[in-house]
Write a protein that holds these residues in place. Sequence first.
Motif, PDB file in Angstrom:
ATOM      1  N   PRO A 265      54.343  28.724  27.643  1.00  0.00           N
ATOM      2  CA  PRO A 265      53.184  29.396  27.032  1.00  0.00           C
ATOM      3  C   PRO A 265      52.163  28.432  26.446  1.00  0.00           C
ATOM      4  CG  PRO A 265      55.096  29.567  25.603  1.00  0.00           C
ATOM      5  CD  PRO A 265      55.589  28.986  26.897  1.00  0.00           C
ATOM      6  N   TRP A 280      52.396  33.115  16.149  1.00  0.00           N
ATOM      7  CA  TRP A 280      52.486  34.527  16.496  1.00  0.00           C
ATOM      8  C   TRP A 280      51.111  35.175  16.595  1.00  0.00           C
ATOM      9  CZ3 TRP A 280      56.645  33.501  18.390  1.00  0.00           C
ATOM     10  CH2 TRP A 280      57.716  32.938  17.722  1.00  0.00           C
ATOM     11  N   LYS A 283      50.375  34.836  20.190  1.00  0.00           N
ATOM     12  CA  LYS A 283      51.102  35.838  20.977  1.00  0.00           C
ATOM     13  C   LYS A 283      50.436  37.199  20.851  1.00  0.00           C
ATOM     14  CE  LYS A 283      55.714  37.614  22.015  1.00  0.00           C
ATOM     15  NZ  LYS A 283      55.522  37.455  23.469  1.00  0.00           N
ATOM     16  N   ARG A 284      49.995  37.551  19.636  1.00  0.00           N
ATOM     17  CA  ARG A 284      49.301  38.840  19.462  1.00  0.00           C
ATOM     18  C   ARG A 284      48.009  38.886  20.261  1.00  0.00           C
ATOM     19  NH1 ARG A 284      51.114  38.436  14.055  1.00  0.00           N
ATOM     20  NH2 ARG A 284      49.095  37.629  13.355  1.00  0.00           N
ATOM     21  N   ASN A 286      47.507  37.615  23.143  1.00  0.00           N
ATOM     22  CA  ASN A 286      47.894  37.965  24.509  1.00  0.00           C
ATOM     23  C   ASN A 286      48.284  39.434  24.606  1.00  0.00           C
ATOM     24  OD1 ASN A 286      48.058  35.489  26.463  1.00  0.00           O
ATOM     25  ND2 ASN A 286      48.720  34.720  24.472  1.00  0.00           N
ATOM     26  N   ALA A 374      53.895  37.083  28.175  1.00  0.00           N
ATOM     27  CA  ALA A 374      53.330  36.452  26.981  1.00  0.00           C
ATOM     28  C   ALA A 374      52.951  37.469  25.912  1.00  0.00           C
ATOM     29  CB  ALA A 374      52.100  35.634  27.368  1.00  0.00           C
ATOM     30  N   ASP A 377      56.523  42.269  23.348  1.00  0.00           N
ATOM     31  CA  ASP A 377      57.553  41.963  22.354  1.00  0.00           C
ATOM     32  C   ASP A 377      58.945  42.067  22.955  1.00  0.00           C
ATOM     33  OD1 ASP A 377      55.818  41.760  19.919  1.00  0.00           O
ATOM     34  OD2 ASP A 377      55.325  43.815  20.535  1.00  0.00           O
ATOM     35  N   PHE A 398      58.613  32.934  26.842  1.00  0.00           N
ATOM     36  CA  PHE A 398      57.343  33.392  26.284  1.00  0.00           C
ATOM     37  C   PHE A 398      57.520  34.214  25.001  1.00  0.00           C
ATOM     38  CE2 PHE A 398      56.052  32.048  30.394  1.00  0.00           C
ATOM     39  CZ  PHE A 398      54.691  31.808  30.358  1.00  0.00           C
ATOM     40  N   GLY A 399      58.720  34.197  24.443  1.00  0.00           N
ATOM     41  CA  GLY A 399      58.943  34.881  23.170  1.00  0.00           C
ATOM     42  C   GLY A 399      59.043  36.377  23.259  1.00  0.00           C
ATOM     43  N   SER A 400      59.346  36.911  24.449  1.00  0.00           N
ATOM     44  CA  SER A 400      59.583  38.338  24.628  1.00  0.00           C
ATOM     45  C   SER A 400      61.089  38.533  24.725  1.00  0.00           C
ATOM     46  CB  SER A 400      58.892  38.848  25.898  1.00  0.00           C
ATOM     47  OG  SER A 400      59.146  40.214  26.115  1.00  0.00           O
ATOM     48  N   ARG A 452      62.786  35.280  18.234  1.00  0.00           N
ATOM     49  CA  ARG A 452      61.797  34.696  19.138  1.00  0.00           C
ATOM     50  C   ARG A 452      61.968  33.181  19.226  1.00  0.00           C
ATOM     51  NH1 ARG A 452      56.448  37.914  16.903  1.00  0.00           N
ATOM     52  NH2 ARG A 452      56.472  39.677  18.386  1.00  0.00           N
TER      53      ARG A 452
END
Length: 488
Positions: A265, A280, A283-284, A286, A374, A377, A398-400, A452
């Motif tokens: 990412p 974060w 991420k938000r 995206n 990306a 959640d 990608f933190g999902s 995450r």
Amino acid sequence: MNAAQPASLRRRILYATPEMADFVKTGGLGEVSAALPRALRAHYDVRVLIPGYREVRAAFPEIPVVARLDGLAGIPPCDLGLVEAADGLRIYVLLSPDLYERDGTPYGDAGGDFSDNDLRFARLSLAAADLARGADPDWAADLLHLHDWQAALAPAFLAWRGARLPTVLTIHNLAYQGLFPRDAMHRLGVPDAAFQVDGCEFYGQLSFLKAGIFYASHVTTVSETYAREIQTPEMGCGLDGLLRVRAGQGRLAGILNGIDESWDPRTDPHLALPFEVDDWKGKRANAEAVRRAFGLALSRGPLFAIVSRLVHQKGIDLSLQAAEQIVAEGGQLVVIGQGEARFEDGLRGLGRRHPEAVGVHVGFEEARARQMFAGSDFLLMPSRFEPCGLAQMYAQRFGSLPIVRRTGGLADTVEDGVTGFTFSDPSPAGLGGAVRRALDTFGQKKRLNAMRRRAMAADFGWDRAAENYATLYTRAIGNSLALRWRAA
């Protein structure tokens, strides 16, 4: 892995595959066939063999011919081309326009599978065996690594000709076996004596995959758990007995796939905004871009994603029911994929009922899929079986957080309550319980962000798989040399 050897001393490995992500892919097989040879290039002289699909011909309008391959029975002769990818990887191309230059996928079109797939992929298998026996005067393989049923006749062709060369067959999905009527064997050059239980016969049909499992030196699958599962009657697709035999011989192993460095990412050019661990806000950003792309309402609630083939195996029926729970709890869902019409229609209907909360794109776009990993959640992946799976690895990078059934590669790559959520029973209640836990975690930001971090730190690179394959190659080549010495 040891330091790279001089080119003159490196063993020569040929990868034969029906897909390669450089040109065409329908799933993980294409990704692996592109990544694994590259992961091992420093230690072996590797080449890849693929059919000359239209996509390959478009990428290389001029393909130098290095050999003419003979036919066998009804398998037509064809030319063999050799090209070089931008990074130097050498790729053999089967030049047979009548067999390969068609509309559709590598295996069929809107009307179903191509009726001559037995000839098309027997041609691929025979070419791999010919390359092992010196069809290219400038290069001959020391080991064949064959992928799925489409290349699985190669070890059989070698055995039927009395050739002793080590072969590794990787099963990416045991459910696809390459089954054809018995009378196909004569046009493929399969000897009558091979049509038996200890050969290529499978309940009165010719099975490419069974032939490969029986004749290959070693068989691998794409995760350790799947290697155990396919030895059971429930998951063995009728081949569990043979697979138990191969396992008892020490010739069946599970080697987990990896993912390449493009899944990052911090550097992925497809994202609305690059981000890293603890960013974060990035991420938000995206997530907001994904919501806009799918026409959803802006929201601070949880965003779930499905990036999948829309088929029964993937538990899409379970996801459809879980979607109502997600929407009722203030969540949203975005979907990309294609497959069975009933699931495509069901998802479209879901989107019509909840236009501000559910977005559906039937088809596949690489950039959009990466944006979904990306921005989301949680990733829904309630597969009934999953040999390896790559989406759950992409999502974690990608933190999902993946929500998966505890099977195959999903069990090997997702740690329940740490990097995602797992469940055992492939039922609405099983998935619903995991979704409930995910929704609860979303409301606990400290725990959510800790998960995450752990997911994004997971190591899914190719180094470990490459090391395991190198060990297997060394063993297979060593055994082959010993057999040749004894025969001499």
